[in-house]
Scaffold this motif. Structure first.
Motif, mmCIF file in Angstrom:
data_model
loop_
_atom_site.group_PDB
_atom_site.id
_atom_site.type_symbol
_atom_site.label_atom_id
_atom_site.label_comp_id
_atom_site.label_asym_id
_atom_site.label_seq_id
_atom_site.Cartn_x
_atom_site.Cartn_y
_atom_site.Cartn_z
ATOM 1 N N SER A 66 22.273 -14.481 25.889
ATOM 2 C CA SER A 66 23.396 -14.318 24.959
ATOM 3 C C SER A 66 23.316 -13.028 24.138
ATOM 4 C CB SER A 66 23.459 -15.511 23.999
ATOM 5 O OG SER A 66 23.654 -16.716 24.701
ATOM 6 N N THR A 67 24.488 -12.546 23.762
ATOM 7 C CA THR A 67 24.584 -11.443 22.808
ATOM 8 C C THR A 67 24.968 -11.956 21.415
ATOM 9 O OG1 THR A 67 26.916 -11.032 23.368
ATOM 10 C CG2 THR A 67 25.244 -9.825 24.616
ATOM 11 N N ARG A 68 25.359 -13.224 21.354
ATOM 12 C CA ARG A 68 25.774 -13.833 20.087
ATOM 13 C C ARG A 68 25.536 -15.332 20.174
ATOM 14 N NH1 ARG A 68 32.094 -13.566 18.132
ATOM 15 N NH2 ARG A 68 31.938 -14.750 16.177
ATOM 16 N N ILE A 69 25.003 -15.906 19.120
ATOM 17 C CA ILE A 69 24.707 -17.340 19.080
ATOM 18 C C ILE A 69 25.580 -18.016 18.029
ATOM 19 C CG2 ILE A 69 22.970 -19.100 18.546
ATOM 20 C CD1 ILE A 69 22.335 -17.792 21.122
ATOM 21 N N LEU A 70 26.245 -19.102 18.454
ATOM 22 C CA LEU A 70 27.004 -19.940 17.525
ATOM 23 C C LEU A 70 26.323 -21.300 17.443
ATOM 24 C CD1 LEU A 70 30.685 -19.207 18.650
ATOM 25 C CD2 LEU A 70 29.388 -18.096 16.815
ATOM 26 N N LEU A 71 25.939 -21.697 16.254
ATOM 27 C CA LEU A 71 25.305 -22.998 16.031
ATOM 28 C C LEU A 71 26.336 -23.959 15.462
ATOM 29 C CD1 LEU A 71 22.893 -24.941 15.787
ATOM 30 C CD2 LEU A 71 22.322 -23.819 13.608
ATOM 31 N N MET A 72 26.560 -25.073 16.173
ATOM 32 C CA MET A 72 27.536 -26.064 15.740
ATOM 33 C C MET A 72 26.857 -27.292 15.170
ATOM 34 S SD MET A 72 30.616 -26.084 18.575
ATOM 35 C CE MET A 72 31.663 -27.070 17.477
ATOM 36 N N GLU A 73 27.497 -27.858 14.167
ATOM 37 C CA GLU A 73 27.063 -29.139 13.603
ATOM 38 C C GLU A 73 28.299 -29.863 13.091
ATOM 39 O OE1 GLU A 73 24.729 -30.502 9.652
ATOM 40 O OE2 GLU A 73 23.510 -29.324 11.064
ATOM 41 N N LYS A 74 28.487 -31.088 13.561
ATOM 42 C CA LYS A 74 29.626 -31.918 13.157
ATOM 43 C C LYS A 74 30.957 -31.177 13.329
ATOM 44 C CE LYS A 74 26.883 -34.663 9.945
ATOM 45 N NZ LYS A 74 26.679 -35.108 8.540
ATOM 46 N N GLY A 75 31.063 -30.448 14.431
ATOM 47 C CA GLY A 75 32.309 -29.782 14.776
ATOM 48 C C GLY A 75 32.521 -28.410 14.157
ATOM 49 N N GLU A 76 31.638 -28.007 13.250
ATOM 50 C CA GLU A 76 31.801 -26.737 12.555
ATOM 51 C C GLU A 76 30.790 -25.704 13.051
ATOM 52 O OE1 GLU A 76 31.612 -27.301 8.366
ATOM 53 O OE2 GLU A 76 33.325 -28.671 8.287
ATOM 54 N N ILE A 77 31.172 -24.429 12.962
ATOM 55 C CA ILE A 77 30.237 -23.339 13.227
ATOM 56 C C ILE A 77 29.483 -23.074 11.930
ATOM 57 C CG2 ILE A 77 29.955 -20.948 13.960
ATOM 58 C CD1 ILE A 77 31.120 -22.701 16.141
ATOM 59 N N ILE A 78 28.201 -23.409 11.896
ATOM 60 C CA ILE A 78 27.446 -23.242 10.648
ATOM 61 C C ILE A 78 26.579 -21.989 10.654
ATOM 62 C CG2 ILE A 78 27.458 -25.715 10.176
ATOM 63 C CD1 ILE A 78 24.516 -25.769 11.072
ATOM 64 N N LYS A 79 26.350 -21.412 11.825
ATOM 65 C CA LYS A 79 25.653 -20.123 11.916
ATOM 66 C C LYS A 79 26.311 -19.296 13.014
ATOM 67 C CE LYS A 79 20.989 -21.487 10.348
ATOM 68 N NZ LYS A 79 20.987 -20.646 9.125
ATOM 69 N N ASP A 80 26.471 -18.017 12.746
ATOM 70 C CA ASP A 80 27.064 -17.079 13.697
ATOM 71 C C ASP A 80 26.156 -15.848 13.718
ATOM 72 O OD1 ASP A 80 28.572 -15.347 15.192
ATOM 73 O OD2 ASP A 80 30.425 -15.624 14.060
ATOM 74 N N ARG A 81 25.305 -15.771 14.742
ATOM 75 C CA ARG A 81 24.294 -14.718 14.807
ATOM 76 C C ARG A 81 24.655 -13.673 15.855
ATOM 77 N NH1 ARG A 81 19.100 -15.588 12.967
ATOM 78 N NH2 ARG A 81 18.871 -13.430 13.657
ATOM 79 N N HIS A 82 24.943 -12.457 15.405
ATOM 80 C CA HIS A 82 25.179 -11.339 16.312
ATOM 81 C C HIS A 82 23.884 -10.598 16.615
ATOM 82 C CE1 HIS A 82 29.673 -11.285 16.014
ATOM 83 N NE2 HIS A 82 29.403 -11.925 14.893
ATOM 84 N N ASP A 83 22.922 -10.719 15.735
ATOM 85 C CA ASP A 83 21.676 -9.956 15.835
ATOM 86 C C ASP A 83 20.588 -10.797 16.500
ATOM 87 O OD1 ASP A 83 21.870 -11.608 13.596
ATOM 88 O OD2 ASP A 83 20.349 -10.475 12.477
ATOM 89 N N ILE A 84 20.664 -10.917 17.824
ATOM 90 C CA ILE A 84 19.672 -11.697 18.566
ATOM 91 C C ILE A 84 18.364 -10.915 18.608
ATOM 92 C CG2 ILE A 84 19.170 -12.915 20.709
ATOM 93 C CD1 ILE A 84 21.695 -13.871 19.285
ATOM 94 N N SER A 85 17.278 -11.565 18.213
ATOM 95 C CA SER A 85 15.968 -10.915 18.200
ATOM 96 C C SER A 85 14.904 -11.913 18.605
ATOM 97 C CB SER A 85 15.660 -10.358 16.809
ATOM 98 O OG SER A 85 15.432 -11.425 15.889
ATOM 99 N N GLU A 86 13.653 -11.458 18.603
ATOM 100 C CA GLU A 86 12.544 -12.340 18.969
ATOM 101 C C GLU A 86 12.349 -13.444 17.943
ATOM 102 O OE1 GLU A 86 9.044 -9.509 17.038
ATOM 103 O OE2 GLU A 86 9.337 -9.559 19.204
#
Length: 232
Positions: A199-219
């Motif tokens: 991925s180039t971007r990670i979206l973390l979902m919880e209870k239907g909502e996007i609670i984290k939106d990470r564009h900066d994927i790293s180790e």
């Protein structure tokens, strides 16, 4: 192709499955959708594909409402589960049917590109899809979604049932499609290592909502997500 989500809501009885006010996914992004069971990942993918209808809100693909226009189907490849397959066909027959739907001849599908994923276990077996293992059925569905050279690719748990070699092959093929075609990819997965790798971007979902939106994927992203799931 850009995908826009506006005020999208979907509930089942009293349970909120998706509740996203505003989300834009740009050309060439590889979105890794992560979250626990029940977070709303598969529901969101089904809304993107107009397989279910939202209670409220709109999904736009290339500026068009997916519930009102069907042009997006011409450039979208997807695999959600085995119901996307035709079990009484052989893989060759199934690929041919899918190709015809997109006005592509069998030769134009260039199935040799997927040789590393198939491991000589898919083509030439002379048996119907329903008689293949879950892993090989998964490969067939993913290949069918990718071989049409989609501008948008949507995959639900693509790493399920796959051995490590096939998981790496899927990741490499996704990256190749993005590099060569500028494909916009949205995939959900419980496999954190694989989804972070591709991925180039990670979206973390919880209870239907996007609670984290990470564009900066790293180790550190794997550690951050692992720590989140340890306590949730």
């Amino acid at each position: 192709m850009e995908i826009n989500i506006k005020n999208l809501k979907k509930s089942y009885c009293a349970n909120i499955a998706v509740d996203i006010d505003n989300l834009t996914i740009s050309d060439g992004e590889i979105i890794g959708l992560v979250g626990n069971n029940g977070a709303g990942k598969t529901t969101l993918l089904r809304l993107l594909l107009d397989l279910i209808r939202a209670d409220y809100g709109t999904v736009y693909s290339n500026g068009h409402d997916v519930t009102k226009y069907e042009d997006w189907k011409k450039y979208t490849g997807s695999f959600i589960d085995e119901r996307f397959l035709i079990p009484f066909l052989t893989p060759e027959e199934f690929f041919g049917v899918v190709g015809e739907m997109y006005n592509m001849s069998y030769d134009e599908l260039h199935l040799e590109r997927y040789k590393q994923m198939m491991h000589d276990e898919v083509l030439g077996q002379r048996k119907q899809i329903r008689h293949f293992s879950k892993g090989n059925q998964q490969k067939i569905g993913i290949i069918a979604a990718m071989m049409i050279n989609p501008k948008v690719l949507i995959l639900d748990e693509p790493f399920n049932y796959l051995d490590p070699s096939a998981q790496i092959a899927v990741s490499d093929l996704i990256k190749q499609h993005v590099r060569e075609l500028g494909t916009t990819v949205i995939l959900s997965s419980h496999n954190l290592s694989s989804v972070i790798d591709v991925s180039t971007r990670i979206l973390l979902m919880e209870k239907g909502e996007i609670i984290k939106d990470r564009h900066d994927i790293s180790e550190n992203t794997l550690l951050e997500l692992s720590n989140y799931f340890r306590i949730h």
